[in-house]
Scaffold this motif. Structure first.
Motif, PDB file in Angstrom:
ATOM      1  N   TRP A 191     -10.157  -7.337 -12.244  1.00  0.00           N
ATOM      2  CA  TRP A 191      -9.329  -5.937 -11.635  1.00  0.00           C
ATOM      3  C   TRP A 191      -7.858  -6.481 -11.398  1.00  0.00           C
ATOM      4  O   TRP A 191      -7.619  -7.565 -10.661  1.00  0.00           O
ATOM      5  N   GLN A 192      -7.022  -6.092 -12.088  1.00  0.00           N
ATOM      6  CA  GLN A 192      -5.476  -6.127 -12.098  1.00  0.00           C
ATOM      7  C   GLN A 192      -4.728  -5.011 -11.984  1.00  0.00           C
ATOM      8  O   GLN A 192      -4.783  -4.175 -12.882  1.00  0.00           O
ATOM      9  N   ASP A 193      -4.212  -4.754 -10.886  1.00  0.00           N
ATOM     10  CA  ASP A 193      -3.471  -3.630 -10.675  1.00  0.00           C
ATOM     11  C   ASP A 193      -3.893  -2.424 -10.839  1.00  0.00           C
ATOM     12  O   ASP A 193      -3.269  -1.474 -11.688  1.00  0.00           O
ATOM     13  N   GLY A 194      -5.101  -2.184 -10.616  1.00  0.00           N
ATOM     14  CA  GLY A 194      -5.915  -1.031 -10.833  1.00  0.00           C
ATOM     15  C   GLY A 194      -6.577  -0.906 -11.985  1.00  0.00           C
ATOM     16  O   GLY A 194      -7.211   0.248 -12.478  1.00  0.00           O
ATOM     17  N   LYS A 195      -6.637  -1.936 -12.867  1.00  0.00           N
ATOM     18  CA  LYS A 195      -7.060  -1.646 -14.292  1.00  0.00           C
ATOM     19  C   LYS A 195      -8.048  -3.003 -14.495  1.00  0.00           C
ATOM     20  O   LYS A 195      -7.945  -3.884 -13.919  1.00  0.00           O
ATOM     21  N   LYS A 196      -9.122  -2.549 -15.153  1.00  0.00           N
ATOM     22  CA  LYS A 196     -10.248  -3.618 -15.493  1.00  0.00           C
ATOM     23  C   LYS A 196      -9.726  -4.441 -16.727  1.00  0.00           C
ATOM     24  O   LYS A 196      -9.727  -3.929 -17.864  1.00  0.00           O
ATOM     25  N   VAL A 197      -9.492  -5.641 -16.433  1.00  0.00           N
ATOM     26  CA  VAL A 197      -8.840  -6.438 -17.635  1.00  0.00           C
ATOM     27  C   VAL A 197      -9.893  -7.337 -18.168  1.00  0.00           C
ATOM     28  O   VAL A 197     -10.317  -8.265 -17.354  1.00  0.00           O
ATOM     29  N   PRO A 198     -10.132  -7.667 -19.618  1.00  0.00           N
ATOM     30  CA  PRO A 198     -11.267  -8.448 -20.066  1.00  0.00           C
ATOM     31  C   PRO A 198     -10.486  -9.826 -20.372  1.00  0.00           C
ATOM     32  O   PRO A 198      -9.266  -9.770 -20.814  1.00  0.00           O
ATOM     33  N   PHE A 199     -10.941 -10.944 -19.897  1.00  0.00           N
ATOM     34  CA  PHE A 199     -10.555 -12.249 -20.118  1.00  0.00           C
ATOM     35  C   PHE A 199     -11.391 -13.184 -20.648  1.00  0.00           C
ATOM     36  O   PHE A 199     -10.712 -14.449 -21.170  1.00  0.00           O
ATOM     37  N   TRP A 200     -12.610 -12.933 -20.994  1.00  0.00           N
ATOM     38  CA  TRP A 200     -13.505 -13.933 -21.228  1.00  0.00           C
ATOM     39  C   TRP A 200     -14.649 -13.412 -22.448  1.00  0.00           C
ATOM     40  O   TRP A 200     -15.226 -12.192 -21.902  1.00  0.00           O
ATOM     41  N   PRO A 201     -14.988 -14.123 -23.471  1.00  0.00           N
ATOM     42  CA  PRO A 201     -14.577 -15.345 -23.921  1.00  0.00           C
ATOM     43  C   PRO A 201     -13.160 -15.248 -24.464  1.00  0.00           C
ATOM     44  O   PRO A 201     -12.739 -14.222 -25.149  1.00  0.00           O
ATOM     45  N   PRO A 202     -12.064 -16.177 -24.173  1.00  0.00           N
ATOM     46  CA  PRO A 202     -10.832 -16.231 -24.397  1.00  0.00           C
ATOM     47  C   PRO A 202     -10.309 -15.735 -26.039  1.00  0.00           C
ATOM     48  O   PRO A 202      -9.516 -15.552 -26.338  1.00  0.00           O
ATOM     49  N   ASP A 203     -11.460 -16.255 -26.794  1.00  0.00           N
ATOM     50  CA  ASP A 203     -11.041 -16.420 -28.253  1.00  0.00           C
ATOM     51  C   ASP A 203     -11.412 -15.091 -28.993  1.00  0.00           C
ATOM     52  O   ASP A 203     -11.128 -14.768 -30.327  1.00  0.00           O
ATOM     53  N   VAL A 204     -11.917 -14.223 -28.311  1.00  0.00           N
ATOM     54  CA  VAL A 204     -12.363 -12.761 -28.906  1.00  0.00           C
ATOM     55  C   VAL A 204     -10.866 -12.201 -28.701  1.00  0.00           C
ATOM     56  O   VAL A 204     -10.213 -11.870 -27.731  1.00  0.00           O
ATOM     57  N   LYS A 205     -10.512 -11.233 -29.950  1.00  0.00           N
ATOM     58  CA  LYS A 205      -9.289 -10.695 -29.897  1.00  0.00           C
ATOM     59  C   LYS A 205      -9.152  -9.192 -28.783  1.00  0.00           C
ATOM     60  O   LYS A 205     -10.415  -8.742 -28.840  1.00  0.00           O
ATOM     61  N   GLY A 206      -8.198  -9.269 -28.072  1.00  0.00           N
ATOM     62  CA  GLY A 206      -7.925  -8.396 -26.994  1.00  0.00           C
ATOM     63  C   GLY A 206      -7.946  -8.966 -25.805  1.00  0.00           C
ATOM     64  O   GLY A 206      -7.702  -8.167 -24.501  1.00  0.00           O
ATOM     65  N   MET A 207      -8.698 -10.195 -25.508  1.00  0.00           N
ATOM     66  CA  MET A 207      -8.669 -10.707 -24.297  1.00  0.00           C
ATOM     67  C   MET A 207      -7.117 -11.020 -23.822  1.00  0.00           C
ATOM     68  O   MET A 207      -6.487 -11.446 -24.415  1.00  0.00           O
ATOM     69  N   GLN A 208      -7.309 -10.997 -22.268  1.00  0.00           N
ATOM     70  CA  GLN A 208      -6.007 -11.029 -21.801  1.00  0.00           C
ATOM     71  C   GLN A 208      -6.074 -12.438 -20.611  1.00  0.00           C
ATOM     72  O   GLN A 208      -7.172 -12.703 -20.238  1.00  0.00           O
ATOM     73  N   PRO A 209      -4.957 -12.751 -20.122  1.00  0.00           N
ATOM     74  CA  PRO A 209      -5.254 -14.045 -19.066  1.00  0.00           C
ATOM     75  C   PRO A 209      -5.619 -13.615 -17.738  1.00  0.00           C
ATOM     76  O   PRO A 209      -5.767 -12.359 -17.156  1.00  0.00           O
ATOM     77  N   PHE A 210      -6.540 -14.595 -17.301  1.00  0.00           N
ATOM     78  CA  PHE A 210      -7.368 -14.593 -15.883  1.00  0.00           C
ATOM     79  C   PHE A 210      -6.218 -14.764 -14.786  1.00  0.00           C
ATOM     80  O   PHE A 210      -5.355 -15.715 -15.003  1.00  0.00           O
ATOM     81  N   LYS A 211      -5.921 -14.166 -13.771  1.00  0.00           N
ATOM     82  CA  LYS A 211      -4.924 -14.342 -12.728  1.00  0.00           C
ATOM     83  C   LYS A 211      -5.579 -14.686 -11.269  1.00  0.00           C
ATOM     84  O   LYS A 211      -6.612 -14.268 -11.151  1.00  0.00           O
ATOM     85  N   MET A 212      -4.815 -15.618 -10.601  1.00  0.00           N
ATOM     86  CA  MET A 212      -5.088 -16.177  -9.426  1.00  0.00           C
ATOM     87  C   MET A 212      -4.222 -15.521  -8.374  1.00  0.00           C
ATOM     88  O   MET A 212      -3.041 -15.242  -8.373  1.00  0.00           O
ATOM     89  N   PRO A 213      -4.814 -15.316  -7.225  1.00  0.00           N
ATOM     90  CA  PRO A 213      -3.812 -14.958  -6.038  1.00  0.00           C
ATOM     91  C   PRO A 213      -2.909 -15.931  -5.579  1.00  0.00           C
ATOM     92  O   PRO A 213      -2.952 -17.209  -5.973  1.00  0.00           O
ATOM     93  N   LYS A 214      -1.767 -15.396  -5.186  1.00  0.00           N
ATOM     94  CA  LYS A 214      -0.691 -16.219  -4.895  1.00  0.00           C
ATOM     95  C   LYS A 214      -1.197 -17.342  -3.676  1.00  0.00           C
ATOM     96  O   LYS A 214      -1.871 -16.801  -2.580  1.00  0.00           O
ATOM     97  N   GLN A 215      -1.005 -18.563  -3.938  1.00  0.00           N
ATOM     98  CA  GLN A 215      -1.298 -19.519  -3.035  1.00  0.00           C
ATOM     99  C   GLN A 215      -0.524 -19.834  -1.933  1.00  0.00           C
ATOM    100  O   GLN A 215       0.733 -19.777  -2.037  1.00  0.00           O
TER     101      GLN A 215
END
Length: 286
Positions: free
Chosen positions: A262-286
């Motif tokens: 979940w990124q900014d209200g949207k469910k974003v696919p991130f894995w497996p990364p080599d499948v077309k349409g996948m987007q980066p996985f994000k971490m909270p600010k440290q």
């Protein structure tokens, strides 16, 4: 009988132990429980690599957060055993009720432990409480695992818009798992006004049966079994083949499913990364 919903390994074991009686059963969705665990650890490994790079740490710290239920017992045991072998440190295991509305005690303890990943195994409404309260606490740790509530479109709203960075295992998104995935997801959304969950692969089960009947030229069950056993079916959720237990053969990019965050209200696919349409996985600010 094409199974679309249950993950228990016993179903496949029945086929192996008493073939003549149970050969009419095949698993279509999801993969068996042991293989769900393989997917969970594969994605966890990927997230762990990102944390090692981003946070410059050798052994990411993981808190196990599993609802107290029979289905999580084997997964918890597997996590406690496998994570050290994956060069990750288990800082503790917390087990709230599946219906808990307040997980302050658990999350406070996880915060104190210095965990960087919260490995979740949640099927009940507690998944909403975890997402909302992790956001309210601005936790530095990121949640990954099974969160069934987190697979639903309504999750963001249910968690009061605070479930930023919560990630979970899923089956469908607008990514090219097969050429059929994106058209199916779009048609499903158009018709039902929400995204499909894993059991929408019941559609694949019907298409497998249709293909088997056409190939066998018969609706007789005994003639359909050998046809499905040898079949490779390109469906909407993945590409299916079966083993001697009539379980799906697990493979990343074929039957292992996907991971979403979940990124900014949207469910974003991130894995497996080599499948077309996948987007980066994000971490909270440290």
């Amino acid at each position: 009988f094409l199974g679309a919903g249950a993950a228990h390994s016993k179903l496949g074991l029945n086929v192996e132990q008493n073939y003549e009686r149970y050969k009419y059963w095949f698993r279509v969705t999801p993969v068996k429980d042991v293989d769900l665990a393989r997917t969970l650890f594969a994605v966890l490994n990927s997230i762990g690599s990102q944390i090692r790079t981003d946070l410059k740490t050798d052994a990411p710290k993981v808190a196990i957060l599993a609802e107290k239920a029979v289905w999580t017992e084997a997964l918890v045991a597997a996590a406690q055993k496998n994570l050290p072998a994956m060069k990750m440190e288990v800082v503790g295991t917390w087990q709230p009720s599946a219906t808990a509305t307040d997980v302050t005690a658990e999350l406070s303890a996880i915060d104190r432990s210095g965990a960087q990943i919260v490995f979740t195994m949640l099927s009940g409404p507690v998944g909403i409480s975890v997402g909302r309260q992790m956001g309210e606490r601005n936790m530095k740790a990121v949640a990954w695992g099974i969160n069934v509530e987190g697979q639903k479109e309504e999750f963001w709203q249910a968690a009061a818009g605070k479930a930023q960075f919560v990630s979970t295992l899923d089956t469908y998104s607008e990514v090219e798992m097969t050429p059929k995935t994106i058209p199916f997801v779009r048609a499903f959304k158009e018709r039902f006004k929400k995204a499909p969950t894993y059991n929408a692969a019941t559609y694949d089960a019907i298409m497998i049966l249709k293909a088997a009947i056409e190939q066998a030229g018969s609706t007789e069950a005994d003639k359909l079994v050998p046809v499905i056993e040898k079949m490779e079916h390109v469906g909407t959720a993945g590409t299916d083949t079966w083993d001697k237990r009539h379980d799906l053969v697990w493979a990343v990019g074929r039957t292992a499913g996907i991971a979403v965050q979940w990124q900014d209200g949207k469910k974003v696919p991130f894995w497996p990364p080599d499948v077309k349409g996948m987007q980066p996985f994000k971490m909270p600010k440290q």
